[in-house]
Design an enzyme around this catalytic site. Structure first.
Site, PDB file in Angstrom:
ATOM      1  N   GLU A  39      -6.675  -8.221  -3.718  1.00  0.00           N
ATOM      2  CA  GLU A  39      -6.675  -7.294  -2.581  1.00  0.00           C
ATOM      3  C   GLU A  39      -6.119  -7.966  -1.321  1.00  0.00           C
ATOM      4  O   GLU A  39      -5.389  -7.348  -0.551  1.00  0.00           O
ATOM      5  CB  GLU A  39      -8.090  -6.771  -2.308  1.00  0.00           C
ATOM      6  CG  GLU A  39      -8.553  -5.735  -3.305  1.00  0.00           C
ATOM      7  CD  GLU A  39      -7.659  -4.504  -3.349  1.00  0.00           C
ATOM      8  OE1 GLU A  39      -7.060  -4.144  -2.322  1.00  0.00           O
ATOM      9  OE2 GLU A  39      -7.543  -3.908  -4.432  1.00  0.00           O
ATOM     10  N   TYR A 122     -12.292  -2.047   4.282  1.00  0.00           N
ATOM     11  CA  TYR A 122     -11.474  -1.650   3.141  1.00  0.00           C
ATOM     12  C   TYR A 122     -11.653  -2.630   1.973  1.00  0.00           C
ATOM     13  O   TYR A 122     -11.920  -2.234   0.835  1.00  0.00           O
ATOM     14  CB  TYR A 122      -9.986  -1.572   3.566  1.00  0.00           C
ATOM     15  CG  TYR A 122      -9.081  -1.703   2.396  1.00  0.00           C
ATOM     16  CD1 TYR A 122      -8.888  -0.628   1.549  1.00  0.00           C
ATOM     17  CD2 TYR A 122      -8.470  -2.915   2.082  1.00  0.00           C
ATOM     18  CE1 TYR A 122      -8.100  -0.742   0.419  1.00  0.00           C
ATOM     19  CE2 TYR A 122      -7.692  -3.055   0.960  1.00  0.00           C
ATOM     20  CZ  TYR A 122      -7.506  -1.968   0.135  1.00  0.00           C
ATOM     21  OH  TYR A 122      -6.750  -2.092  -0.985  1.00  0.00           O
ATOM     22  N   ASP A 140      -6.965   2.673   1.733  1.00  0.00           N
ATOM     23  CA  ASP A 140      -5.836   1.820   2.150  1.00  0.00           C
ATOM     24  C   ASP A 140      -4.709   2.720   2.667  1.00  0.00           C
ATOM     25  O   ASP A 140      -4.859   3.944   2.737  1.00  0.00           O
ATOM     26  CB  ASP A 140      -5.383   0.906   1.003  1.00  0.00           C
ATOM     27  CG  ASP A 140      -4.696   1.671  -0.121  1.00  0.00           C
ATOM     28  OD1 ASP A 140      -4.697   2.919  -0.097  1.00  0.00           O
ATOM     29  OD2 ASP A 140      -4.145   1.019  -1.022  1.00  0.00           O
TER      30      ASP A 140
END
Ligand code: SF4
Length: 360
Positions: A39, A122, A140
């Site tokens: 990520e 996030y 996102d």
């Protein structure tokens, strides 16, 4: 609250995802460390570019313990070329924090994950959702776009009000029985189907529910409040050789590329040719009392675009006869060892030329 429409959308989304998803190494894992690394890499990097970095990074630092034990220089070397280097520094700091606070075990509580350096809402949601199937919506850039179009939502996505509203929309759509699957499907739809320009809405699984598509206004969403202005910076780099040694320094300022290496340089407020540059105080201080200067201009006006900054760089190769006080603060390395240091991409453009990879 989940209503019938939300369930229908989530169902269509899930079926589409099962048939269209890309096979990516981090998708096959529920290891929070693997998910975290992927990520963070993918925050500012396309999958095609990030994949190699991910594989090399995981191979060298397979878990929290190995990352925490590494030198920051080595972590940055593995990040070299990816940009946004604070990501790597923060990951390194967070790994050390996990050693201290959680005995090297990745925490599973959303609040604990969120408290780690460099992890925002996030990323925390992605980690706990993908690793432990917890019902936190992952919003996102791709998900913002899908939601904005699906609901023809006029609220800009880049202010606090918009962030809250889109989070609430994502939470409403969330299928709490399959949070990980649902979140990944939303992100993948934005990445592959609901792309920024000219999406092929005719084949979209959500077209019957999409308000922007029904209105013929897909291109108008998402709405953005403002585009931050970009500024120009002018950098003059000196590849200085003294008695066979090359001078380098590590960037320590709160600026771009902190922790990476570079050549001695001068920044000017506007573009400047060498004649004017050498009459500046900065130049005179840098080269005062260094004897006869052997200067070769090598690359000029190399344009390098970053977020909110456009850099224009000129590179000079300079041989000096002796060191002065200003230059004594720089590292002196054997030029053959240059690959041991992590440099920003802009410096690599010059290094490639030196290695003969670029035409004049
Ligand atoms: S119909 Fe078009 S705009 Fe709407 S979600 Fe699908 S791809 Fe995006």
């Amino acid at each position: 609250m989940i209503n019938g429409k939300s369930l229908a959308i989530s169902d269509l989304l899930g079926k589409w995802y099962d048939q269209n998803r890309r096979l990516l190494p981090w998708r096959e894992s529920t290891d929070p460390y693997i998910i975290w690394v992927s990520e963070i890499i993918l925050q500012q990097t396309r999958v095609a570019q990030g994949l190699d970095y991910f594989n090399r990074f995981i191979c060298r630092f397979p878990n929290v313990v190995s990352l925490a034990a590494a030198d920051e220089d080595e972590v940055l070397k593995y990040w070299e070329g990816l940009g946004y280097y604070s990501r790597a520094r923060n990951m390194h700091a967070a790994a050390k924090e996990m050693m201290d606070r959680f005995d090297g075990v990745f925490p599973s509580r959303y609040e604990d994950v969120l408290s780690l350096k460099g992890i925002g809402e996030y990323t925390a949601a992605a980690i706990v959702s993908f690793a432990w199937n917890k019902p936190y919506p992952v919003v996102d850039g791709n998900v913002y776009r899908v939601l904005a179009r699906l609901f023809a939502e006029e609220t800009p996505i880049d202010n606090l009000k918009g962030k809250k509203l889109f989070y609430a929309l994502a939470a409403e759509l969330m299928n709490s029985r399959y949070p990980a699957h649902h979140n990944q499907a939303m992100m993948e739809l934005g990445a592959l189907q609901c792309v920024p320009r000219n999406p092929d809405c005719g084949i979209c699984p959500l077209k019957d529910h999409c308000v922007a598509f029904a209105l013929g206004k897909v291109d108008l969403y998402p709405v953005k409040q403002s585009l931050k202005k970009s500024r120009n910076r002018y950098l003059h780099y000196f590849y200085i050789i003294h008695h066979g040694k090359l001078l380098l320094s590590r960037r320590e300022k709160q600026d771009i590329w902190k922790g990476l290496y570079e050549f001695p340089n001068i920044e000017t407020k506007e573009q400047m040719d060498f004649e004017n540059l050498q009459s500046t105080t900065d130049f005179q201080r840098m080269f005062d009392d260094t004897g006869r200067l052997d200067i070769i201009p090598e690359l000029s006006n190399v344009k390098h675009v970053l977020t909110h900054q456009v850099l224009f760089a000129t590179f000079y190769k300079i041989q000096i006869e002796r060191m002065n006080e200003a230059l004594q603060h720089y590292l002196q390395i054997i030029p053959e060892n240059i690959d041991l240091y992590a440099f920003p991409r802009l410096i690599h453009i010059y290094l490639d030329k030196l290695k003969g990879n670029l035409p004049d």
